[in-house]
Design an enzyme around this catalytic site. Sequence first.
Site, PDB file in Angstrom:
ATOM      1  N   GLY A   1     -27.074  20.739 -17.566  1.00  0.00           N
ATOM      2  CA  GLY A   1     -26.053  20.973 -16.991  1.00  0.00           C
ATOM      3  C   GLY A   1     -26.196  20.391 -15.577  1.00  0.00           C
ATOM      4  O   GLY A   1     -27.278  19.451 -15.636  1.00  0.00           O
TER       5      GLY A   1
ATOM      6  N   HIS B   1     -40.997  41.016 -10.470  1.00  0.00           N
ATOM      7  CA  HIS B   1     -42.291  40.863 -10.103  1.00  0.00           C
ATOM      8  C   HIS B   1     -42.257  41.405  -8.464  1.00  0.00           C
ATOM      9  O   HIS B   1     -43.541  41.319  -7.863  1.00  0.00           O
ATOM     10  CB  HIS B   1     -42.778  39.448  -9.984  1.00  0.00           C
TER      11      HIS B   1
ATOM     12  N   ARG C   1     -15.983  34.291 -15.571  1.00  0.00           N
ATOM     13  CA  ARG C   1     -16.216  33.148 -16.655  1.00  0.00           C
ATOM     14  C   ARG C   1     -15.344  33.408 -17.942  1.00  0.00           C
ATOM     15  O   ARG C   1     -15.135  34.798 -18.218  1.00  0.00           O
ATOM     16  CB  ARG C   1     -17.781  32.937 -16.746  1.00  0.00           C
TER      17      ARG C   1
ATOM     18  N   HIS D   1     -22.168  36.761  -3.534  1.00  0.00           N
ATOM     19  CA  HIS D   1     -22.095  35.913  -5.055  1.00  0.00           C
ATOM     20  C   HIS D   1     -21.147  36.676  -5.763  1.00  0.00           C
ATOM     21  O   HIS D   1     -20.892  37.851  -5.724  1.00  0.00           O
ATOM     22  CB  HIS D   1     -23.528  35.979  -5.422  1.00  0.00           C
TER      23      HIS D   1
END
Lengths: 344, 344
Positions: free
Chosen positions: A297, A213, A148, A144
């Site tokens: 979006g 979690h 930005r 990944h």
Amino acid sequence: MQLTLAVTGTTKVSHLVLLQAPVIENNSTIYYQAPFMSTIDSVKVERMLKNLQQHICESLETFEPTARFESDVWQRSEGGGGNSRVMTGGDVIEKAGVLFSSIQGDSMPATATQRNSALAGRSYQAMGVSVVVHPLNPMVPTSHMNVRFFIADNGVDEPIWWFGGGFDLTPYYGFDEDAIHWHTTAHAACAQFGDDTYEHYKKWCDDYFYIKHRDEQRGIGGIFFDDLSSPDIETCASFIERVGQHFVLAYQPIVARRHELPYTQEQRDFQLYRRGRYVEFNLVYDRGTLFGLQSGGRTESILMSMPPLLRFDYNWTPSKGSPEEKLYSRYLVPRDWRNESLQG
Amino acid sequence: MQLTLAVTGTTKVSHLVLLQAPVIENNSTIYYQAPFMSTIDSVKVERMLKNLQQHICESLETFEPTARFESDVWQRSEGGGGNSRVMTGGDVIEKAGVLFSSIQGDSMPATATQRNSALAGRSYQAMGVSVVVHPLNPMVPTSHMNVRFFIADNGVDEPIWWFGGGFDLTPYYGFDEDAIHWHTTAHAACAQFGDDTYEHYKKWCDDYFYIKHRDEQRGIGGIFFDDLSSPDIETCASFIERVGQHFVLAYQPIVARRHELPYTQEQRDFQLYRRGRYVEFNLVYDRGTLFGLQSGGRTESILMSMPPLLRFDYNWTPSKGSPEEKLYSRYLVPRDWRNESLQG
């Protein structure tokens, strides 16, 4: 021919710079540069980001005899749009999304202004490239990357701008060699800013890609940063470009040396099972995903990060001493991989 | 033998009723009833819920020549525990989870007290049964049921208690007959409270199971309710039991008439694709799932609702006039199915 010229709603024109529009690229896709109230020349950044998108797509296509990226050019009624490039069903890459988007809005979303009250009421421009690669072979890790750029302007004060980004790796079967290479390359990307920067961004990445979690890291991390706005816009933009290029340098060799390794159906099933964690992280914790979905979006672009196929197995645990258990114990915990390199 | 006696942290004993513990069930599983500061006899409700769990498991096992539910009895360090019953790999049912849990805590979670400030600072007991069934054949819809009971006590004032619950259906291929039967049975479950109750709970269900970022319903709905605390605890508990029983009455015949229908790989793929929506809803919107994950609940039990296998396909749309398109246009929009029955 699709062309949108978005105009921000503000009427303050004290330092309006009308940027050129449209920009015609050599691959015949028409992008557009909306008029935006800023003294900052975002066209340069936009062009750099689009070049990065192209470079990343080409780097991934080198593994594929026939599969190629397809483009979806889309517009957003509130201003701006993007080009979602997706490749599926490759021999090596089961699914990859490489997205460019550049959007404008009349006022900063609440989630952004909470962090910095100086942003409240400003119009904004946000652009970036997001990449997720889901390889077919479970020996090849999922990767990944995101970079930005934001500008927030009120037409009176100096525009506020900043960059963010990073890249991280999610293996299914761990290889020290790959982890060391990944982090060494991440370190190299940050070299111009000194060792501290890599350490800082590496920890930020470990902190961010944590599945609370499960009490597990999403993967072996990499670098993650936000609010980068010094020393100046040129240096930052050049760093961002470097991050994108180093993502390719970090990932290419790992894909190259793992994608022909043999694997069993059980190993494939483990990959599909672990892909469930990717979904859990992205839908429960990832700020970009949640903000995108909640703020209207483009759903298909936001969720291009989702794995193509995955499983959930109730209460599954790896068997003692297995490579699957080693993933948890050695790779899904924060580790100083660069130092492992120096030791090894 | 696992046995936990949880004691709430408060020392106020003004109307403490020590309830019997442990309760030994005839299937040799030991449950437990923690001492809880309340004049309300929650043992009766707990026993009813456990019977409901057993009844639902048995109803699903009737379809399976060999697959059976397995039990995970678990305890929670903060008080209470549960019995997670999961069946996988059946001929008809790919995965089903039927969970009972009963937990105690020293003070109501913030999410609950925001809704009702009278709950702040109270100790609580929460118990319920949750069911999700993912059938193998795409012609058989996925079903979900949940019933729950809360008591909030401060040792001084009257305890506050309420019930919540409901059931809803998520088809992959729609059949009017099934949708009408499902809603007619849901209406029958509410009959004792009059027509208005079904209408109210039906709308509540449509409003709740809405996937905002897709502008789609999760399925054809059913009933959903919360804060039910009148006219009295016996009537409410009996209604809850009725909801559980009517879930079985609603689902059984649908499974029975669909599970032997032939299907193609394309139809199976469409089911796997639509299961992605189930994941999107549960991880992005479902209050119970998010509260559970964020508050340190038992992750494996919370996520037993996840489908066993699923796909994400970028920007997929059904072809014009196909049964897949009909799912969207006819079944994934709120519809007065009972009235369709009267018309048809």
